[in-house]
Enzyme design. Structure first.
Site, PDB file in Angstrom:
ATOM      1  N   LYS A  35      -0.884  -6.183  -3.677  1.00 28.36           N
ATOM      2  CA  LYS A  35      -1.145  -6.761  -5.006  1.00 28.36           C
ATOM      3  C   LYS A  35      -0.415  -8.088  -5.128  1.00 28.36           C
ATOM      4  O   LYS A  35       0.804  -8.148  -5.005  1.00 28.36           O
ATOM      5  CB  LYS A  35      -0.680  -5.824  -6.127  1.00 28.36           C
ATOM      6  CG  LYS A  35      -1.105  -6.367  -7.501  1.00 28.36           C
ATOM      7  CD  LYS A  35      -0.407  -5.708  -8.663  1.00 28.36           C
ATOM      8  CE  LYS A  35       0.959  -6.250  -8.931  1.00 28.36           C
ATOM      9  NZ  LYS A  35       1.001  -7.702  -9.299  1.00 28.36           N
ATOM     10  N   GLY A  64      10.293  -9.201  -5.447  1.00 33.26           N
ATOM     11  CA  GLY A  64      10.304  -9.620  -6.849  1.00 33.26           C
ATOM     12  C   GLY A  64      11.714  -9.522  -7.395  1.00 33.26           C
ATOM     13  O   GLY A  64      12.694  -9.569  -6.640  1.00 33.26           O
ATOM     14  N   SER A  65      11.816  -9.362  -8.702  1.00 34.76           N
ATOM     15  CA  SER A  65      13.133  -9.382  -9.333  1.00 34.76           C
ATOM     16  C   SER A  65      13.902  -8.084  -9.075  1.00 34.76           C
ATOM     17  O   SER A  65      13.303  -7.022  -8.852  1.00 34.76           O
ATOM     18  CB  SER A  65      12.971  -9.583 -10.844  1.00 34.76           C
ATOM     19  OG  SER A  65      12.231  -8.506 -11.371  1.00 34.76           O
ATOM     20  N   GLY A 125      12.752  -4.219  -9.186  1.00 35.25           N
ATOM     21  CA  GLY A 125      13.071  -3.483  -7.958  1.00 35.25           C
ATOM     22  C   GLY A 125      13.751  -2.150  -8.247  1.00 35.25           C
ATOM     23  O   GLY A 125      13.464  -1.142  -7.607  1.00 35.25           O
ATOM     24  N   GLU A 138      12.729  -6.728  -1.435  1.00 40.12           N
ATOM     25  CA  GLU A 138      13.217  -8.114  -1.274  1.00 40.12           C
ATOM     26  C   GLU A 138      13.393  -8.651  -2.682  1.00 40.12           C
ATOM     27  O   GLU A 138      12.411  -8.967  -3.362  1.00 40.12           O
ATOM     28  CB  GLU A 138      12.176  -8.958  -0.521  1.00 40.12           C
ATOM     29  CG  GLU A 138      11.919  -8.501   0.898  1.00 40.12           C
ATOM     30  CD  GLU A 138      13.052  -8.837   1.858  1.00 40.12           C
ATOM     31  OE1 GLU A 138      13.919  -9.662   1.505  1.00 40.12           O
ATOM     32  OE2 GLU A 138      13.081  -8.246   2.948  1.00 40.12           O
ATOM     33  N   CYS A 182      13.964 -17.498  -3.952  1.00 39.57           N
ATOM     34  CA  CYS A 182      14.934 -16.397  -4.104  1.00 39.57           C
ATOM     35  C   CYS A 182      16.290 -16.741  -3.507  1.00 39.57           C
ATOM     36  O   CYS A 182      17.321 -16.336  -4.027  1.00 39.57           O
ATOM     37  CB  CYS A 182      14.374 -15.142  -3.460  1.00 39.57           C
ATOM     38  SG  CYS A 182      13.805 -15.429  -1.781  1.00 39.57           S
ATOM     39  N   GLU A 199      20.545 -14.616 -12.241  1.00 43.94           N
ATOM     40  CA  GLU A 199      19.543 -15.435 -11.569  1.00 43.94           C
ATOM     41  C   GLU A 199      18.673 -16.128 -12.622  1.00 43.94           C
ATOM     42  O   GLU A 199      18.174 -15.478 -13.536  1.00 43.94           O
ATOM     43  CB  GLU A 199      18.651 -14.556 -10.681  1.00 43.94           C
ATOM     44  CG  GLU A 199      17.657 -15.387  -9.890  1.00 43.94           C
ATOM     45  CD  GLU A 199      16.696 -14.548  -9.059  1.00 43.94           C
ATOM     46  OE1 GLU A 199      16.217 -13.504  -9.557  1.00 43.94           O
ATOM     47  OE2 GLU A 199      16.408 -14.954  -7.925  1.00 43.94           O
TER      48      GLU A 199
HETATM   49  P1  NAD Z   1       8.810  -9.765 -10.989  1.00 45.59           P
HETATM   50  O1  NAD Z   1       9.747  -8.726 -10.511  1.00 45.59           O
HETATM   51  O2  NAD Z   1       8.636  -9.947 -12.430  1.00 45.59           O
HETATM   52  O3  NAD Z   1       7.346  -9.487 -10.398  1.00 45.59           O
HETATM   53  C1  NAD Z   1       7.103  -9.380  -9.025  1.00 45.59           C
HETATM   54  C2  NAD Z   1       5.811  -8.650  -8.801  1.00 45.59           C
HETATM   55  O4  NAD Z   1       5.926  -7.325  -9.285  1.00 45.59           O
HETATM   56  C3  NAD Z   1       4.602  -9.252  -9.523  1.00 45.59           C
HETATM   57  O5  NAD Z   1       3.476  -9.106  -8.693  1.00 45.59           O
HETATM   58  C4  NAD Z   1       4.473  -8.362 -10.754  1.00 45.59           C
HETATM   59  O6  NAD Z   1       3.147  -8.305 -11.246  1.00 45.59           O
HETATM   60  C5  NAD Z   1       4.884  -7.017 -10.193  1.00 45.59           C
HETATM   61  N1  NAD Z   1       5.455  -6.057 -11.145  1.00 45.59           N
HETATM   62  C6  NAD Z   1       6.132  -6.324 -12.291  1.00 45.59           C
HETATM   63  N2  NAD Z   1       6.535  -5.163 -12.861  1.00 45.59           N
HETATM   64  C7  NAD Z   1       6.125  -4.159 -12.038  1.00 45.59           C
HETATM   65  C8  NAD Z   1       6.242  -2.738 -12.078  1.00 45.59           C
HETATM   66  N3  NAD Z   1       6.884  -2.114 -13.068  1.00 45.59           N
HETATM   67  N4  NAD Z   1       5.688  -2.020 -11.073  1.00 45.59           N
HETATM   68  C9  NAD Z   1       5.058  -2.633 -10.049  1.00 45.59           C
HETATM   69  N5  NAD Z   1       4.897  -3.975  -9.970  1.00 45.59           N
HETATM   70  C10 NAD Z   1       5.431  -4.730 -10.955  1.00 45.59           C
HETATM   71  O7  NAD Z   1       9.254 -11.108 -10.264  1.00 45.59           O
HETATM   72  P2  NAD Z   1       8.598 -12.564 -10.365  1.00 45.59           P
HETATM   73  O8  NAD Z   1       9.004 -13.178 -11.644  1.00 45.59           O
HETATM   74  O9  NAD Z   1       7.163 -12.505 -10.005  1.00 45.59           O
HETATM   75  O10 NAD Z   1       9.324 -13.299  -9.143  1.00 45.59           O
HETATM   76  C11 NAD Z   1      10.588 -13.818  -9.210  1.00 45.59           C
HETATM   77  C12 NAD Z   1      11.600 -12.868  -8.585  1.00 45.59           C
HETATM   78  O11 NAD Z   1      11.254 -12.581  -7.234  1.00 45.59           O
HETATM   79  C13 NAD Z   1      12.981 -13.494  -8.508  1.00 45.59           C
HETATM   80  O12 NAD Z   1      13.933 -12.545  -8.882  1.00 45.59           O
HETATM   81  C14 NAD Z   1      13.130 -13.836  -7.035  1.00 45.59           C
HETATM   82  O13 NAD Z   1      14.456 -13.935  -6.587  1.00 45.59           O
HETATM   83  C15 NAD Z   1      12.392 -12.726  -6.393  1.00 45.59           C
HETATM   84  N6  NAD Z   1      11.966 -13.076  -5.033  1.00 45.59           N
HETATM   85  C16 NAD Z   1      12.614 -12.487  -3.978  1.00 45.59           C
HETATM   86  C17 NAD Z   1      12.265 -12.826  -2.675  1.00 45.59           C
HETATM   87  C18 NAD Z   1      12.978 -12.235  -1.492  1.00 45.59           C
HETATM   88  O14 NAD Z   1      12.468 -12.357  -0.384  1.00 45.59           O
HETATM   89  N7  NAD Z   1      14.135 -11.607  -1.668  1.00 45.59           N
HETATM   90  C19 NAD Z   1      11.243 -13.754  -2.451  1.00 45.59           C
HETATM   91  C20 NAD Z   1      10.612 -14.313  -3.542  1.00 45.59           C
HETATM   92  C21 NAD Z   1      10.976 -13.970  -4.839  1.00 45.59           C
END
Ligand code: NAD
Length: 494
Positions: free
Chosen positions: A176, A228-229, A233, A250, A284, A384
């Site tokens: 997704k 993601g965040s 996570g 991640e 990130c 962050e």
């Molecule tokens: P986010 O956590 O809001 O969303 C990430 C993804 O998860 C999106 O596709 C979103 O639709 C989905 N999502 C949101 N809530 C969910 C749930 N309850 N269940 C399943 N899926 C869900 O993060 P964001 O704002 O899209 O991205 C920014 C974050 O990602 C930052 O914290 C950044 O540090 C992190 N990030 C980490 C890495 C890494 O490799 N460590 C790489 C890129 C981004």
């Protein structure tokens, strides 16, 4: 208008729900994107499961899988201009960064193909085996159906890091993408459809939290891989605990960038700038906490402020632009809110802090590169922001610098700047972070693992570790029949 459809079971499908993905620099529509219904999501998991248990996929051996990875890489290179243009308009990435991302994603598939050709899925352990008693093997086998979720910031690279090891390991997946940036993964779906990969091995959909939750909670999913965040996570880890799904996370970061007093300032100042401003701070591993030895602090700070003022803000499509917008109104407001909090807390604003003025930038989400001098109790030292905001703090001793650097729930990356490599290495070894650069920042190597310590994640992507994260390991014990017959079973049970 470009349409991004659901890619399920090898077919491209529309659905009853759709939206327009927008360019964050000017609000223009980039593509019409179809959102999956709950039924579509379940159907995609069914397709991944059917593909996993199919003879066709089971019989696609590792050399053939490597050929498919290489075919994907080649086709990405053939369509690189289209991928680059769409990454620019959909994610607000600068043209230069988008070119680098397309190159890096395509290269990753190729490097992985090379790793896969050499990887031994069956490894005889000579030390554990005993002649006349047993031969012992480690058998690496695919985990099964995966569900993968990626964020909006580097969409094509993130998709490559997820899909690559799925194909290499022999798993199957439903990926997704983030609703904000679904377009280039949609093109990747077209490329995959022509790569010779059996139908249903890779399925790609988009959506937000609701769609993500539906996908990850499907009981047929054996492994979840989420980028993601940290906040989301944590929820995902809780959910995965219910059926003990295998997990790769991640997550977020607040990476420390340490400038020692013997640093080469001609590279360290620009390095610090690049570390926090690349992709407008939406990386990130961004170096968002900068620690500078007090012996060079005044000089360093002055040079950094001067360089920040020289940063050329521009429209992402302009080839000379190095610094563009942030992704969305929501992200813009969140970053501006952090800037306000910092001002209220008394952090000293050294540069920036405002929306970028000018008619060119009115319709987009442009924020000035922002520098605050902070203490460890300031909110922006700890949280962050995921935007172009840097927190700088002087230190007296290296011991203090290491303590400050590790004073974070995150542990994704970091850097040390010094002309003395052995000395810098001794500091790097004490940093609680998954990647540490010495006199470098942001560069990644597909042959090496990437991931976080502490609340920045679980497991690794890329490198051999990234492949193994999609493999179960089976201990296979083989006893020879003749030798076995010579030995009694335990007397007690007869
Ligand atoms: P986010 O956590 O809001 O969303 C990430 C993804 O998860 C999106 O596709 C979103 O639709 C989905 N999502 C949101 N809530 C969910 C749930 N309850 N269940 C399943 N899926 C869900 O993060 P964001 O704002 O899209 O991205 C920014 C974050 O990602 C930052 O914290 C950044 O540090 C992190 N990030 C980490 C890495 C890494 O490799 N460590 C790489 C890129 C981004």
């Amino acid at each position: 208008m470009k349409e991004i459809k659901l890619f399920i079971g090898g077919d491209f499908k529309t659905s009853e729900k759709s939206y327009n993905s927008e360019n964050p620099a000017n609000g223009e529509t980039v593509a019409k994107v179809y959102l999956p219904t709950e039924k579509d999501i379940d159907f995609a998991v069914d397709a991944a499961e059917a593909a996993f248990y199919s003879d066709e996929w089971r019989n696609t051996d590792q050399m053939k899988r490597a050929d498919i990875l290489e075919a994907i890489s080649n086709k990405m290179k053939e369509r690189k201009d289209e991928l680059t243009a769409l990454e620019v308009s959909d994610s607000g990435s600068s043209l230069r960064k988008a070119k680098a991302d397309v190159h890096s994603a395509a290269s990753y598939f190729k490097v992985l193909a090379g790793q896969l050709r050499k990887f031994q899925f069956e490894q005889k352990d000579e030390a554990a085996s005993r002649a006349g008693f047993s031969t012992n093997y480690r058998m690496f086998e695919p985990v099964g159906v995966c569900a993968q979720v990626i964020p909006w910031n580097v969409p094509l690279v993130m998709a490559a890091w997820k899909i690559g090891p799925v194909i290499a390991s022999g798993c199957t997946t439903v990926l997704k993408t983030a609703q904000e940036t679904p377009v280039t993964a949609g093109i990747l779906a077209e490329i995959i459809a022509e790569s010779g990969l059996p139908k249903g091995v890779v399925n790609i959909i988009t959506g937000g939290a609701k769609e993500g939750e539906r996908l990850l909670s499907n009981p047929k999913v054996k492994k979840v891989s989420f980028t993601g965040s940290t906040q989301v996570g944590r929820k995902i880890m809780e959910q995965a605990g219910k059926s003990l799904q295998k997990l790769s996370l991640e997550l977020g970061g607040k990476s420390a960038n340490i400038v020692l007093k013997d640093a080469d300032l001609s590279i360290a100042v620009d390095g610090a700038l690049y570390a926090f401003l690349y992709h407008s701070g939406q990386i990130c591993s961004s170096g968002t906490r900068l620690f500078v030895d007090e012996a060079i602090y005044p000089e360093f700070k002055e040079a950094l402020v001067a360089r920040i003022k020289e940063v050329k803000v521009g429209l992402p499509s302009d080839p000379t632009t190095g610094y563009g917008p942030v992704i969305s109104k929501k992200q813009f407001e969140s970053i501006m809110n952090y800037i306000e909090i910092s001002k209220k807390e008394g952090a000293k604003l050294l540069s920036g802090g405002n929306r970028v003025p000018g008619a060119d930038f009115e319709k987009g989400y442009f924020i000035e590169p922002t520098l605050f001098e902070v203490t460890p109790d300031n909110t922006i030292f700890n949280e962050e922001i995921f935007g172009p905001v840097l927190a700088i703090t002087p230190f007296k001793t290296e011991e203090e610098a290491i303590k400050l650097a590790n004073k974070s729930v995150f542990g994704l990356a970091g850097a040390v700047w010094s002309k003395d490599h052995a000395h810098a290495k001794s500091v790097a070894k004490r940093l609680e972070a998954g990647t540490v650069w010495i006199n470098e920042y942001h560069l990644l190597n597909p042959g090496m693992p990437f991931g976080g310590y502490k609340q920045s994640g679980l497991n690794r992507e890329m490198g051999e570790e990234g492949l193994k994260a999609y493999l179960e390991v089976k201990h296979l014990w083989v006893s020879d029949c003749d030798e076995r017959a010579k030995k009694p079973w335990f007397d007690a049970i007869f």
